[in-house]
Design a protein around this motif. Structure first.
Motif, mmCIF file in Angstrom:
data_model
loop_
_atom_site.group_PDB
_atom_site.id
_atom_site.type_symbol
_atom_site.label_atom_id
_atom_site.label_comp_id
_atom_site.label_asym_id
_atom_site.label_seq_id
_atom_site.Cartn_x
_atom_site.Cartn_y
_atom_site.Cartn_z
ATOM 1 N N GLY A 51 0.822 -1.213 0.000
ATOM 2 C CA GLY A 51 0.000 0.000 0.000
ATOM 3 C C GLY A 51 0.849 1.253 0.000
ATOM 4 O O GLY A 51 0.564 2.221 -0.713
ATOM 5 N N PHE A 52 1.911 1.250 0.790
ATOM 6 C CA PHE A 52 2.814 2.398 0.841
ATOM 7 C C PHE A 52 3.487 2.638 -0.508
ATOM 8 O O PHE A 52 3.573 3.762 -0.987
ATOM 9 C CB PHE A 52 3.877 2.184 1.921
ATOM 10 C CG PHE A 52 4.971 3.207 1.884
ATOM 11 C CD1 PHE A 52 4.750 4.476 2.375
ATOM 12 C CD2 PHE A 52 6.196 2.913 1.323
ATOM 13 C CE1 PHE A 52 5.756 5.438 2.302
ATOM 14 C CE2 PHE A 52 7.190 3.861 1.252
ATOM 15 C CZ PHE A 52 6.968 5.129 1.751
ATOM 16 N N ASP A 84 16.714 6.755 4.911
ATOM 17 C CA ASP A 84 15.946 7.386 5.988
ATOM 18 C C ASP A 84 14.682 6.583 6.271
ATOM 19 O O ASP A 84 13.630 6.858 5.698
ATOM 20 C CB ASP A 84 15.587 8.826 5.608
ATOM 21 C CG ASP A 84 14.836 9.562 6.706
ATOM 22 O OD1 ASP A 84 14.639 8.997 7.813
ATOM 23 O OD2 ASP A 84 14.429 10.712 6.463
ATOM 24 N N PRO A 85 14.768 5.602 7.175
ATOM 25 C CA PRO A 85 13.594 4.779 7.480
ATOM 26 C C PRO A 85 12.428 5.562 8.094
ATOM 27 O O PRO A 85 11.305 5.076 8.113
ATOM 28 C CB PRO A 85 14.130 3.751 8.484
ATOM 29 C CG PRO A 85 15.601 3.724 8.268
ATOM 30 C CD PRO A 85 15.969 5.114 7.829
ATOM 31 N N ASN A 86 12.683 6.764 8.568
ATOM 32 C CA ASN A 86 11.615 7.594 9.145
ATOM 33 C C ASN A 86 10.906 8.450 8.102
ATOM 34 O O ASN A 86 10.011 9.223 8.435
ATOM 35 C CB ASN A 86 12.175 8.488 10.259
ATOM 36 C CG ASN A 86 12.680 7.670 11.424
ATOM 37 O OD1 ASN A 86 12.032 6.720 11.852
ATOM 38 N ND2 ASN A 86 13.849 8.016 11.920
ATOM 39 N N LEU A 87 11.302 8.319 6.854
ATOM 40 C CA LEU A 87 10.730 9.132 5.785
ATOM 41 C C LEU A 87 9.204 9.052 5.707
ATOM 42 O O LEU A 87 8.552 10.097 5.603
ATOM 43 C CB LEU A 87 11.369 8.754 4.445
ATOM 44 C CG LEU A 87 11.024 9.631 3.249
ATOM 45 C CD1 LEU A 87 11.627 11.011 3.419
ATOM 46 C CD2 LEU A 87 11.532 8.999 1.977
ATOM 47 N N PRO A 88 8.601 7.870 5.767
ATOM 48 C CA PRO A 88 7.133 7.816 5.663
ATOM 49 C C PRO A 88 6.414 8.618 6.759
ATOM 50 O O PRO A 88 5.417 9.281 6.483
ATOM 51 C CB PRO A 88 6.822 6.320 5.789
ATOM 52 C CG PRO A 88 8.071 5.638 5.360
ATOM 53 C CD PRO A 88 9.192 6.525 5.811
ATOM 54 N N LEU A 91 7.007 12.519 6.219
ATOM 55 C CA LEU A 91 6.204 13.072 5.126
ATOM 56 C C LEU A 91 4.710 12.871 5.357
ATOM 57 O O LEU A 91 3.897 13.173 4.483
ATOM 58 C CB LEU A 91 6.628 12.438 3.804
ATOM 59 C CG LEU A 91 8.057 12.729 3.357
ATOM 60 C CD1 LEU A 91 8.376 11.998 2.071
ATOM 61 C CD2 LEU A 91 8.287 14.219 3.201
ATOM 62 N N HIS A 92 4.360 12.348 6.538
ATOM 63 C CA HIS A 92 2.953 12.127 6.914
ATOM 64 C C HIS A 92 2.224 11.188 5.943
ATOM 65 O O HIS A 92 1.041 11.335 5.694
ATOM 66 C CB HIS A 92 2.200 13.456 7.050
ATOM 67 C CG HIS A 92 2.885 14.416 7.967
ATOM 68 N ND1 HIS A 92 2.921 14.243 9.328
ATOM 69 C CD2 HIS A 92 3.607 15.539 7.711
ATOM 70 C CE1 HIS A 92 3.624 15.238 9.870
ATOM 71 N NE2 HIS A 92 4.051 16.033 8.913
ATOM 72 N N ILE A 93 2.971 10.231 5.407
ATOM 73 C CA ILE A 93 2.377 9.205 4.548
ATOM 74 C C ILE A 93 1.855 8.075 5.422
ATOM 75 O O ILE A 93 0.829 7.468 5.124
ATOM 76 C CB ILE A 93 3.397 8.674 3.526
ATOM 77 C CG1 ILE A 93 3.856 9.807 2.608
ATOM 78 C CG2 ILE A 93 2.831 7.517 2.724
ATOM 79 C CD1 ILE A 93 5.059 9.475 1.761
ATOM 80 N N VAL A 94 2.570 7.822 6.523
ATOM 81 C CA VAL A 94 2.212 6.768 7.465
ATOM 82 C C VAL A 94 2.068 7.398 8.843
ATOM 83 O O VAL A 94 2.917 8.194 9.251
ATOM 84 C CB VAL A 94 3.320 5.676 7.508
ATOM 85 C CG1 VAL A 94 3.049 4.666 8.598
ATOM 86 C CG2 VAL A 94 3.431 4.997 6.158
#
Length: 96
Positions: A51-52, A84-88, A91-94
């Motif tokens: 989904g991501f 950057d594992p914190n990217l989602p 960016l407020h995607i997750v």
């Protein structure tokens, strides 16, 4: 109006075009294990990861089994996630 005037001035040779030199990192290839490691590092199931990434679950399964490899845009996203594992979340995607 300013942009139009600049275009006219450039066409008449009164000004030079503005240029900027940039370099772009090549899009890396990923092995099946690397893709799985990235997904696991994000704490996502194959369903959530699909989904991501905007692909089907079957696509993620095929990537992780080595039957198919991601294309250019997916590889770029994988590289960004690897860096950057914190990217989602950033960016407020997750949202957790």
């Amino acid at each position: 109006m300013q942009g139009l005037q600049e275009a006219v001035d450039y066409n008449e040779g009164k000004i030079k075009a503005r240029t900027k030199t940039i370099s772009i990192e090549p899009v890396p290839d990923f092995e099946a294990k690397e893709i799985k490691d990235i997904r696991n590092g994000l704490g996502m199931t194959q369903v959530l990861f699909a989904g991501f990434m905007g692909v089907s679950i079957k696509t993620v399964e095929a990537w992780e089994a080595g039957r198919n490899m991601p294309d250019g845009p997916a590889r770029r996203i994988l590289a960004m996630l690897q860096a950057d594992p914190n990217l989602p979340q950033r960016l407020h995607i997750v949202a957790e």
